[in-house]
Design an enzyme around this catalytic site. Sequence first.
Site, PDB file in Angstrom:
ATOM      1  N   LYS A   1      -9.687   4.931 -19.167  1.00 26.87           N
ATOM      2  CA  LYS A   1      -9.596   5.994 -20.353  1.00 26.87           C
ATOM      3  C   LYS A   1      -8.993   5.358 -21.492  1.00 26.87           C
ATOM      4  O   LYS A   1      -8.645   4.437 -21.806  1.00 26.87           O
ATOM      5  CB  LYS A   1      -9.948   7.170 -20.097  1.00 26.87           C
ATOM      6  CG  LYS A   1     -11.174   7.617 -18.988  1.00 26.87           C
ATOM      7  CD  LYS A   1     -12.670   6.571 -18.944  1.00 26.87           C
ATOM      8  CE  LYS A   1     -13.060   6.305 -17.084  1.00 26.87           C
ATOM      9  NZ  LYS A   1     -13.453   7.944 -17.412  1.00 26.87           N
TER      10      LYS A   1
ATOM     11  N   ARG B   1       0.591  -1.087  -0.258  1.00 19.41           N
ATOM     12  CA  ARG B   1      -0.010   0.147  -0.102  1.00 19.41           C
ATOM     13  C   ARG B   1       0.826   1.014  -0.008  1.00 19.41           C
ATOM     14  O   ARG B   1       0.831   2.240  -0.194  1.00 19.41           O
ATOM     15  CB  ARG B   1      -0.727   0.060   0.978  1.00 19.41           C
ATOM     16  CG  ARG B   1      -1.272   1.581   1.427  1.00 19.41           C
ATOM     17  CD  ARG B   1      -2.747   1.243   2.521  1.00 19.41           C
ATOM     18  NE  ARG B   1      -3.172   0.816   3.145  1.00 19.41           N
ATOM     19  CZ  ARG B   1      -1.990   0.332   4.726  1.00 19.41           C
ATOM     20  NH1 ARG B   1      -1.237   1.827   4.278  1.00 19.41           N
ATOM     21  NH2 ARG B   1      -1.960  -0.037   5.431  1.00 19.41           N
TER      22      ARG B   1
ATOM     23  N   TYR C   1     -16.899  15.134 -15.373  1.00 18.58           N
ATOM     24  CA  TYR C   1     -17.644  14.001 -14.884  1.00 18.58           C
ATOM     25  C   TYR C   1     -18.539  14.075 -13.346  1.00 18.58           C
ATOM     26  O   TYR C   1     -18.500  14.478 -12.995  1.00 18.58           O
ATOM     27  CB  TYR C   1     -16.410  12.895 -14.693  1.00 18.58           C
ATOM     28  CG  TYR C   1     -16.730  11.816 -14.455  1.00 18.58           C
ATOM     29  CD1 TYR C   1     -17.131  11.441 -15.605  1.00 18.58           C
ATOM     30  CD2 TYR C   1     -16.676  11.354 -12.679  1.00 18.58           C
ATOM     31  CE1 TYR C   1     -16.777  10.345 -15.610  1.00 18.58           C
ATOM     32  CE2 TYR C   1     -16.535   9.907 -12.786  1.00 18.58           C
ATOM     33  CZ  TYR C   1     -17.343   9.210 -14.178  1.00 18.58           C
ATOM     34  OH  TYR C   1     -17.013   8.156 -13.661  1.00 18.58           O
TER      35      TYR C   1
ATOM     36  N   ASP D   1      -8.646  18.302 -14.410  1.00 13.24           N
ATOM     37  CA  ASP D   1      -8.869  16.988 -15.077  1.00 13.24           C
ATOM     38  C   ASP D   1      -8.535  16.158 -16.102  1.00 13.24           C
ATOM     39  O   ASP D   1      -9.230  17.674 -16.813  1.00 13.24           O
ATOM     40  CB  ASP D   1      -9.859  16.185 -14.757  1.00 13.24           C
ATOM     41  CG  ASP D   1     -10.747  14.853 -15.089  1.00 13.24           C
ATOM     42  OD1 ASP D   1     -10.001  14.080 -15.921  1.00 13.24           O
ATOM     43  OD2 ASP D   1     -11.181  14.921 -13.867  1.00 13.24           O
TER      44      ASP D   1
HETATM   45  C1  LIG Z   1     -14.308   8.221 -15.923  1.00 12.98           C
HETATM   46  C2  LIG Z   1     -13.628   9.521 -15.646  1.00 12.98           C
HETATM   47  C3  LIG Z   1     -13.415   9.845 -14.138  1.00 12.98           C
HETATM   48  C4  LIG Z   1     -13.657   8.632 -13.325  1.00 12.98           C
HETATM   49  O1  LIG Z   1     -12.541   7.526 -13.706  1.00 12.98           O
HETATM   50  P1  LIG Z   1     -12.786   6.483 -12.981  1.00 12.98           P
HETATM   51  O2  LIG Z   1     -11.708   5.778 -13.247  1.00 12.98           O
HETATM   52  O3  LIG Z   1     -14.019   5.745 -13.544  1.00 12.98           O
HETATM   53  O4  LIG Z   1     -12.730   6.217 -11.283  1.00 12.98           O
HETATM   54  C5  LIG Z   1     -12.878  10.936 -13.688  1.00 12.98           C
HETATM   55  N1  LIG Z   1     -12.812  12.198 -14.696  1.00 12.98           N
HETATM   56  C6  LIG Z   1     -13.528  11.910 -15.786  1.00 12.98           C
HETATM   57  C7  LIG Z   1     -13.523  13.258 -16.850  1.00 12.98           C
HETATM   58  C8  LIG Z   1     -13.858  10.717 -16.660  1.00 12.98           C
HETATM   59  O5  LIG Z   1     -14.106  10.521 -18.251  1.00 12.98           O
END
Ligand SMILES: *Cc1c(COP(=O)(O)O)cnc(C)c1O
Length: 385
Positions: free
Chosen positions: A197, A48, A100, A172
């Site tokens: 993604k 961890r 998101y 983000d």
């Molecule tokens: C999918 C997504 C998230 C969240 O990510 P996870 O891996 O599903 O927890 C955060 N920000 C954006 C822009 C996303 O597309």
Amino acid sequence: MGIKINSLLIHGGIDGDTATGAVNVPVYQTSTYKQDGLGQNRGWEYSRTGNPTRAAAEKLVADLERGTYGLAFASGLAAISTVLSLFKEGDKLVVSDNIYGGTFRILDNVFDHFGITYTIVDTSDPAKVEAAIDDDVKAVYVESPANPLLTVTDIREVADIAHRNGKILIVDNTFLTPYLQRPLTLGADIVIHSGTKYLGGHSDVISGFVVLNDKELSERLYYLQNAIGGVLAPWDSYLVIRGIKTLGVRMDRHVENAGRIAEWLVQSGYVDRVYYPGLTSDPGYEVQKKQADGAGAMISFVLKKAYDHRKFFERLKIITLAESLGGVESLVCHPASMTHAAIPAEVRKKVGIVDELIRLSVGIEDVEDLIDDLKQAIESSAKEE
Ligand SMILES: *Cc1c(COP(=O)(O)O)cnc(C)c1O
């Protein structure tokens, strides 16, 4: 390392394994490490706290973002919740008005319980960001292009506003990846990713990353990562590293396909509105061009009233109806009932996430097949008079 991005994708971070010469970083599938004596370890104590495969993924994403410190998490939301744990009761965030859905959910129903609040602002207008900042605000949080309306925020300008007021900027960068946009070089303080993604890229792993340059802030985040514990597993770290090796070739095709589809949609006569910052007609076009090396591969659109958007989803043959984005396969979703269902209906409506909105994650298939699929699905969903 002073090498270019495509080389960095393959040789960045920790390249291979010094112990054996293995070309790939091994999957160190271990929870703990032998200590040679009390207080004597070889740099690793407990997975961890630290794991060599995870460390390789963390260093790689940090290198790609041109940042110093990288942290890997079990999901994008684990990354986001750890960053939000920097704040305390009474602190406030200024947040882009379309981001998101899960980020809104965790602000509304989790961090709200700890007295951390936020205000929604159209961050594509820097003046509105400036106006929203008060003493309680500690950070500005943006996505650019934002999800799902692909609204573009001028990262450099918003970073300047945040810094002038003594606040930090969190970006983000999931939609573009460091292959197309590097927010730290534009002045952002913290970059967040859902590695689920494009970084992973194959719809086979959930992961999240945080990258930053500030030493003090990074020490606090490392502390929180270990204290909260939402770390990325060794195998999943390996999958993300493996995905990143082809990020460049994938993104080139993603962006090329998306550009072709966006232009086709505009002239098709089937749609009322296309949201894609690569279109010269898009309000975000100039800023997007200035701050990124491409417009990405997410497109949102609204079908004309003559077509039934519910039927459209059922008629698609190649493009798959699913949550998520950024994989090699094209995915389509209905933000109002899927990715952004957590946002109250009146807020959705106010920011333009209408019920008819369709979000497309353009994959790397042959673009002619994708256009044919869209065409047949739209035509066969025409409403009967
Ligand atoms: C999918 C997504 C998230 C969240 O990510 P996870 O891996 O599903 O927890 C955060 N920000 C954006 C822009 C996303 O597309």
